[in-house]
Design a protein around this motif. Sequence first.
Motif, mmCIF file in Angstrom:
data_model
loop_
_atom_site.group_PDB
_atom_site.id
_atom_site.type_symbol
_atom_site.label_atom_id
_atom_site.label_comp_id
_atom_site.label_asym_id
_atom_site.label_seq_id
_atom_site.Cartn_x
_atom_site.Cartn_y
_atom_site.Cartn_z
ATOM 1 N N GLU A 118 1.077 -1.300 0.344
ATOM 2 C CA GLU A 118 -0.315 0.099 -0.170
ATOM 3 C C GLU A 118 1.207 1.075 0.459
ATOM 4 N N ALA A 119 2.170 1.553 1.054
ATOM 5 C CA ALA A 119 3.317 2.062 0.976
ATOM 6 C C ALA A 119 3.077 2.673 -0.457
ATOM 7 N N ALA A 120 4.193 1.320 -1.259
ATOM 8 C CA ALA A 120 4.427 1.782 -2.654
ATOM 9 C C ALA A 120 4.009 1.820 -3.818
ATOM 10 N N LEU A 121 2.321 1.972 -3.166
ATOM 11 C CA LEU A 121 1.275 1.574 -4.543
ATOM 12 C C LEU A 121 0.505 2.825 -4.635
ATOM 13 N N GLY A 162 11.313 -3.860 3.373
ATOM 14 C CA GLY A 162 12.374 -2.803 2.057
ATOM 15 C C GLY A 162 11.830 -4.108 0.954
ATOM 16 N N SER A 163 11.522 -5.505 0.909
ATOM 17 C CA SER A 163 12.101 -5.674 -0.371
ATOM 18 C C SER A 163 10.381 -5.745 -0.643
ATOM 19 N N LEU A 164 9.411 -6.139 -0.571
ATOM 20 C CA LEU A 164 8.282 -6.440 -1.132
ATOM 21 C C LEU A 164 7.953 -4.453 -1.019
ATOM 22 N N TYR A 165 8.037 -3.783 -1.154
ATOM 23 C CA TYR A 165 8.491 -2.185 -0.982
ATOM 24 C C TYR A 165 8.717 -2.061 -2.658
ATOM 25 N N LEU A 166 9.870 -2.922 -2.292
ATOM 26 C CA LEU A 166 10.490 -2.577 -3.722
ATOM 27 C C LEU A 166 10.035 -3.377 -5.030
ATOM 28 N N LEU A 167 9.669 -4.624 -4.501
ATOM 29 C CA LEU A 167 9.106 -5.489 -5.362
ATOM 30 C C LEU A 167 7.321 -4.801 -5.754
#
Length: 227
Positions: A118-121, A162-167
């Motif tokens: 949610e933070a990334a998108l 961080g990995s989930l965010y970047l993915l």
Amino acid sequence: MLGTFFNVLMIMIGSTVGSVFKKGIPDKANHALMTAMGLAVMMLGINTSVQKMPHSQYPVLFIASMALGALIGSLLDLDDRFNRLLARGKGGSQLGQGLSTAILLFCIGTLSIVGPMEAALHQDYTFLFTNGTLDLITSMVLASTFDIGIILTAPVLLCWQGSLYLLAKLLQGAISTPLLTEISIVGGVLIFASGVNILGLAKIKTLNLLPALLIPPLFFLGMSWFH
């Protein structure tokens, strides 16, 4: 990454405070905090699902996702495997037990998985701020038992989220708004279930439900093949 940094900071603060009060957090205070967090998580889950449902193009998809996800999770025995991993630490050192318990608790949860996405998108940090508050309390309790070593879980969580965010960032172009809507509805239901568990209203094996998050992407992938 703001929400993840907050989450990591809360674990560091909670571990420090918990290690200072090594005699343990008073039961009444711990119960009151967990009750408040349980109610907050339930309302967050309800709000997430209710807000997204009117925009769903497939109103019954979340029901099918929950059913299939529960079936897959039960067949894989995810919840019992998780509990066995927690129990395995009992044979090792006290710190090893505490670290293995903390890493699993902090990383394997709906808020810790959906939050970075949610933070990334959407630049929405609500899930991660809520998760950070929960981890603050949990790390305090764990550190009061296993000491300051629990703080070592903070960099592990940073790498995980961080990995989930970047993915999610990398796949942003491939993730459509309708797909995000369906994932959010399922995620809201799982978050609500987590709140039910925190309050002790029922014993829901939420880990067995996590595969439900995979059903909407698979459904949309299948749909794309027929167009």
